[in-house]
Design an enzyme around this catalytic site. Structure first.
Site, PDB file in Angstrom:
ATOM      1  N   ALA A   1      86.425  -0.856  59.173  1.00 23.05           N
ATOM      2  CA  ALA A   1      86.116  -0.105  60.303  1.00 23.05           C
ATOM      3  C   ALA A   1      86.907  -0.808  61.659  1.00 23.05           C
ATOM      4  O   ALA A   1      87.622  -0.044  62.561  1.00 23.05           O
ATOM      5  CB  ALA A   1      84.661  -0.244  60.773  1.00 23.05           C
TER       6      ALA A   1
ATOM      7  N   GLY B   1      85.062  -7.724  64.959  1.00 25.83           N
ATOM      8  CA  GLY B   1      84.775  -7.554  63.577  1.00 25.83           C
ATOM      9  C   GLY B   1      86.318  -7.291  63.263  1.00 25.83           C
ATOM     10  O   GLY B   1      87.219  -7.252  63.960  1.00 25.83           O
TER      11      GLY B   1
ATOM     12  N   SER C   1      75.627  15.513  56.517  1.00 24.93           N
ATOM     13  CA  SER C   1      76.699  16.342  56.802  1.00 24.93           C
ATOM     14  C   SER C   1      76.445  17.897  56.542  1.00 24.93           C
ATOM     15  O   SER C   1      76.821  18.804  57.183  1.00 24.93           O
ATOM     16  CB  SER C   1      78.062  15.968  55.757  1.00 24.93           C
ATOM     17  OG  SER C   1      78.495  14.864  56.587  1.00 24.93           O
TER      18      SER C   1
ATOM     19  N   LYS D   1      86.643   6.374  49.919  1.00 23.57           N
ATOM     20  CA  LYS D   1      87.583   6.912  51.113  1.00 23.57           C
ATOM     21  C   LYS D   1      89.053   6.320  50.688  1.00 23.57           C
ATOM     22  O   LYS D   1      89.799   7.051  51.006  1.00 23.57           O
ATOM     23  CB  LYS D   1      87.025   6.517  52.280  1.00 23.57           C
ATOM     24  CG  LYS D   1      85.852   7.334  52.909  1.00 23.57           C
ATOM     25  CD  LYS D   1      85.507   6.645  54.305  1.00 23.57           C
ATOM     26  CE  LYS D   1      84.081   7.380  54.767  1.00 23.57           C
ATOM     27  NZ  LYS D   1      83.941   6.843  56.219  1.00 23.57           N
TER      28      LYS D   1
END
Ligand code: ATR
Length: 289
Positions: free
Chosen positions: A136, A132, A23, A72
């Site tokens: 995510a 999955g 980042s 998060k």
């Protein structure tokens, strides 16, 4: 290099660990390109100190923050306001300073969308396979719902988890968008080529030669494969897609665009595709690739 003076603004990353982050390369390059006096630094937040870190950042007028693993979800309790997409996904990776406090956003999924658009990949009205059923994959399903995919086939080793996500997304939309299936049931997929998004952790370095499904018959149903993984840059999943004649992409541009969207939110600017290219090169240089 940005000239630092009394008006320089600070942005940064909250996470643990933070030393491998890309980042700073993204945001400091953007500050230079945009001519902003802004510096972006990593902040290592000790476990149990996230609330203090956010309060401290606010007291110091840190303009914007990214939030990464493992914070998060936890950070959602420390924001004054939540963007609806972040709320739906249940994860915040960007904080924007407002007069009342920080507003929490999720730029990971819009980042994935913008990365796909930049590669010419369509979601709208498409049938999409998602591999999955972790956090995510769940977020990807909501993104596909927001962008009006025609049908989503959610394949996972543990079918119950796929089923739960399907119920959640379908309940939210009020229609049967997501169909859950076991990995080995891929032969029940429609007999046509589709976009497939790889959203498991299988194939992540150092397990480069692992893939959730390795039967060539599955890849006959894939015209485009998008792996959220970017280490390695070519996963086994991508190799399988290519071997069957499809186009394959890694997740590095998703990382790029989640940063770009955060920067746009902090500074109320638009980052052009030309500037995005420059940032992408800076990012790759920082990664040594
Ligand atoms: P994230 O939040 O990053 O999505 P996660 O919640 O740990 O991570 O989810 C990991 C995903 O990878 C899950 O879909 C998991 O399948 P299960 O739900 O059956 O556990 C999938 N996964 C991990 N290792 C796997 C393996 N060896 N084979 C198949 N799927 C695997």
């Amino acid at each position: 290099m940005v000239k630092i003076d009394g008006k320089t603004m600070t942005c940064g990353l909250l996470g643990n660990p933070v030393e491998h982050t890309m980042s700073p390369a993204i945001h400091n390059t953007l500050a230079e390109l945009q001519g902003h006096s802004l510096v972006y630094v990593p902040f290592l937040v000790d476990h149990g100190k996230l609330g203090q870190a956010v309060a401290g950042a606010r007291a110091l007028h840190i303009k914007g923050l990214n939030v990464t693993v493992p914070y998060k979800t936890e950070v959602m309790q420390y924001v004054k306001e939540l963007d609806p997409l972040a709320q739906q996904i249940g994860a915040v990776n960007t904080l924007v300073e407002t007069e009342e406090g920080y507003k929490g956003y999720n730029t990971d999924m819009p980042g994935l969308y913008r990365a796909m658009v930049s590669e010419g990949i369509r979601i709208e009205e498409e049938k999409v396979i998602v591999l999955g059923a972790g956090g995510a994959a769940r977020a990807v399903c909501f993104l596909l719902a927001f962008h009006k995919a025609k049908q989503v086939y959610l394949l996972n080793r543990t079918v119950d988890k796929a089923q739960k996500i399907a119920e959640e997304v379908n309940g939210f939309l009020g229609k049967e968008l997501v169909v859950s299936m076991a990995l080995q049931d891929y032969d029940r997929l429609p007999d046509e080529k589709m976009l497939a998004i790889q959203a498991t952790s299988v194939g992540l370095a150092p397990h480069d030669d692992e893939v959730v499904i390795d039967e060539p018959a599955f890849y006959e149903k894939v015209h485009t494969g998008y792996d959220l993984i970017y280490r390695p840059l070519e996963t086994k999943f991508m190799k399988c897609v290519k071997a069957a004649g499809g186009a394959a992409y890694h997740g590095l541009k998703m990382l790029l665009y989640q940063g770009i969207i955060a920067y746009e939110l902090w500074n109320h600017v638009f980052v052009s595709e030309e500037q995005a290219e420059v940032v992408y090169e800076a990012m790759k240089e920082a990664m040594g690739i």
